[in-house]
Design an enzyme around this catalytic site. Structure first.
Site, PDB file in Angstrom:
ATOM      1  N   ASP A  32       0.849  -1.192   0.000  1.00  0.00           N
ATOM      2  CA  ASP A  32       0.000   0.000   0.000  1.00  0.00           C
ATOM      3  C   ASP A  32       0.881   1.237   0.000  1.00  0.00           C
ATOM      4  OD1 ASP A  32      -1.912   2.158   0.943  1.00  0.00           O
ATOM      5  OD2 ASP A  32      -3.257   0.433   0.984  1.00  0.00           O
ATOM      6  N   ASP A  58       4.268   1.561  -4.298  1.00  0.00           N
ATOM      7  CA  ASP A  58       3.354   1.879  -5.387  1.00  0.00           C
ATOM      8  C   ASP A  58       3.225   0.678  -6.323  1.00  0.00           C
ATOM      9  OD1 ASP A  58       2.020   2.985  -7.581  1.00  0.00           O
ATOM     10  OD2 ASP A  58       3.127   4.878  -7.470  1.00  0.00           O
ATOM     11  N   ILE A  59       1.998   0.369  -6.750  1.00  0.00           N
ATOM     12  CA  ILE A  59       1.808  -0.723  -7.700  1.00  0.00           C
ATOM     13  C   ILE A  59       2.479  -0.419  -9.040  1.00  0.00           C
ATOM     14  CG2 ILE A  59      -0.329  -1.580  -6.677  1.00  0.00           C
ATOM     15  CD1 ILE A  59      -1.856  -0.125  -8.940  1.00  0.00           C
ATOM     16  N   ASP A 134     -19.375  -1.631  -9.831  1.00  0.00           N
ATOM     17  CA  ASP A 134     -20.595  -1.658 -10.640  1.00  0.00           C
ATOM     18  C   ASP A 134     -20.784  -0.376 -11.438  1.00  0.00           C
ATOM     19  OD1 ASP A 134     -21.188   0.034  -8.513  1.00  0.00           O
ATOM     20  OD2 ASP A 134     -23.052  -0.964  -7.953  1.00  0.00           O
ATOM     21  N   GLU A 135     -20.044   0.677 -11.076  1.00  0.00           N
ATOM     22  CA  GLU A 135     -20.219   1.964 -11.747  1.00  0.00           C
ATOM     23  C   GLU A 135     -19.759   1.950 -13.199  1.00  0.00           C
ATOM     24  OE1 GLU A 135     -19.334   5.519  -9.617  1.00  0.00           O
ATOM     25  OE2 GLU A 135     -19.454   4.528  -7.666  1.00  0.00           O
ATOM     26  N   TYR A 159     -13.943   8.706 -12.266  1.00  0.00           N
ATOM     27  CA  TYR A 159     -13.644   7.489 -11.508  1.00  0.00           C
ATOM     28  C   TYR A 159     -14.065   6.241 -12.265  1.00  0.00           C
ATOM     29  CZ  TYR A 159     -14.614   3.559  -8.455  1.00  0.00           C
ATOM     30  OH  TYR A 159     -14.696   2.288  -7.950  1.00  0.00           O
ATOM     31  N   TYR A 351     -18.533  20.313   0.942  1.00  0.00           N
ATOM     32  CA  TYR A 351     -19.828  20.687   1.545  1.00  0.00           C
ATOM     33  C   TYR A 351     -19.698  22.065   2.206  1.00  0.00           C
ATOM     34  CZ  TYR A 351     -20.416  15.641   1.034  1.00  0.00           C
ATOM     35  OH  TYR A 351     -20.461  14.368   0.532  1.00  0.00           O
TER      36      TYR A 351
END
Length: 352
Positions: A32, A58-59, A134-135, A159, A351
């Site tokens: 990570d 880092d990947i 699922d997006e 994203y 916000y």
């Protein structure tokens, strides 16, 4: 043998690692980068374990990943590493391109190089399991059936577009190079250790502090909700039994509007942590300006996973949400540690 879990200090990754050790003695290398949503405290119960090896990195660092694969004789990669918050992707899309697309590409190439050098038996057993969303299927009308694995991708946010691109890369590495991959598209996850920029932990935190509970637009956006422990169980099953090259949808069969989610959360808090003035937390619900390109409905068909591999979610939305609220109430110190100055800056920006 060992599995390599990327994004292991994040919300879903850390839950998967903890759940893995509850049922397996196989070693885990947790990789990570520890960006804002990565938290080593999530894995603190594994401190001192000879079977858990944490590495900050880092990947996209091929030298590092290649050395870890060889050193620990990794037999599977489970890739959770991703930028995952739609709101942040609207403001800071570059990070999503770098991590979700370029990072996945580099990880695939590291895996392919390592896999090519394995002997025949080890090569046959190796798996690259990629976690997506699922997006990628885009928004569904209220009368549409749930998205299934053969539906076309129609991402609508930076994203989801970056995750769709990473899914396509994974598929291409299977089709072109025969790298043994599996892809998981999951519904909205919730549960312990979730960073409080997402709806449920944000509203728990704000409710307890007497702050507004912000809901975009009219709150009628629909999501399927999946308890994170059910997701972990599904991933383990897919890693064990999944057919190479396949995609599996993981859903909770819990479609709820955002307003229903927050109202249910408030009812649980009213019961478990009632206000001294006798009022309901629902009084703190506040509707705020909708975000750009806000998809109306995500819904996912998990029947393939249920039929082929025998997985079923164990939690209803109500039982899973109750467990989640209890966890946050019992882990106020964890919440206090993650709510940093950077987090406060983000909340003020999002916000105002």
């Amino acid at each position: 043998m060992t599995i390599l879990v990327t994004g292991a200090a994040g919300f879903i990754g850390s839950n998967f690692v903890l759940d893995w050790f509850s049922q397996s003695k196989e070693d885990v290398v947790s990789l990570d980068l520890l960006t804002y949503a990565g938290n080593l405290e999530n894995l603190s119960s594994l401190n001192g374990s000879p079977h858990h090896h944490f590495v900050q990195g880092d990947i996209g660092d091929r030298n590092l990943v290649s050395s870890l694969l060889k050193k620990y004789q990794v037999r599977a990669i489970v890739n959770f590493a991703a930028e995952s918050h739609v709101d942040r992707s609207i403001h800071e899309s570059k990070d999503f391109i770098e991590t979700n697309i370029v990072g996945t590409y580099n990880l695939l190439e590291s895996a392919r190089s390592y896999w090519n050098d394995l002997d025949k038996n080890l090569k046959q057993d190796f798996r690259f399991l990629h976690i997506s969303s699922d997006e990628v299927y885009g928004s569904r009308d209220l009368t549409d059936p749930p998205s299934n694995e053969s539906d076309p991708y129609k991402p609508n946010s930076p994203y989801s577009a970056s995750k769709a691109a990473s899914d396509h890369l994974v598929r291409a590495w299977f089709q072109t190079y025969k790298l043994p991959v599996l892809t998981v598209n999951s519904a909205n996850n919730y549960g312990p250790y979730q960073f409080p920029e997402k709806l449920i932990p944000l509203c728990i935190l704000n409710a307890l502090k007497g702050k507004p509970l912000p809901i975009y637009g009219n709150g009628q956006q629909v999501r399927d909700w999946l308890y994170v422990k059910d997701h972990s169980a599904a991933i383990s099953e897919i890693l064990k039994q999944g057919h190479i090259g396949e995609t599996y949808n993981v859903g909770g069969r819990n479609e709820k509007t955002n307003l229903e989610v927050v109202e249910t959360l408030c009812a649980i808090l009213d019961e478990l942590k009632p206000k001294s003035n006798g009022k309901s937390y629902r009084d703190q619900i506040t509707f705020v300006k909708d975000r750009p390109g806000h998809d109306r409905r995500y819904t996912i068909d998990a029947s393939k996973l249920e039929r082929d591999l025998g997985w079923r979610p164990q939690e209803t939305f109500e039982t899973g949400l109750r467990k989640t609220v209890l966890w946050y109430l019992e882990n106020a110190a964890w919440m206090g540690h993650v709510v940093t100055g950077e987090y406060q800056d983000w909340i003020q920006k999002q916000y105002p």
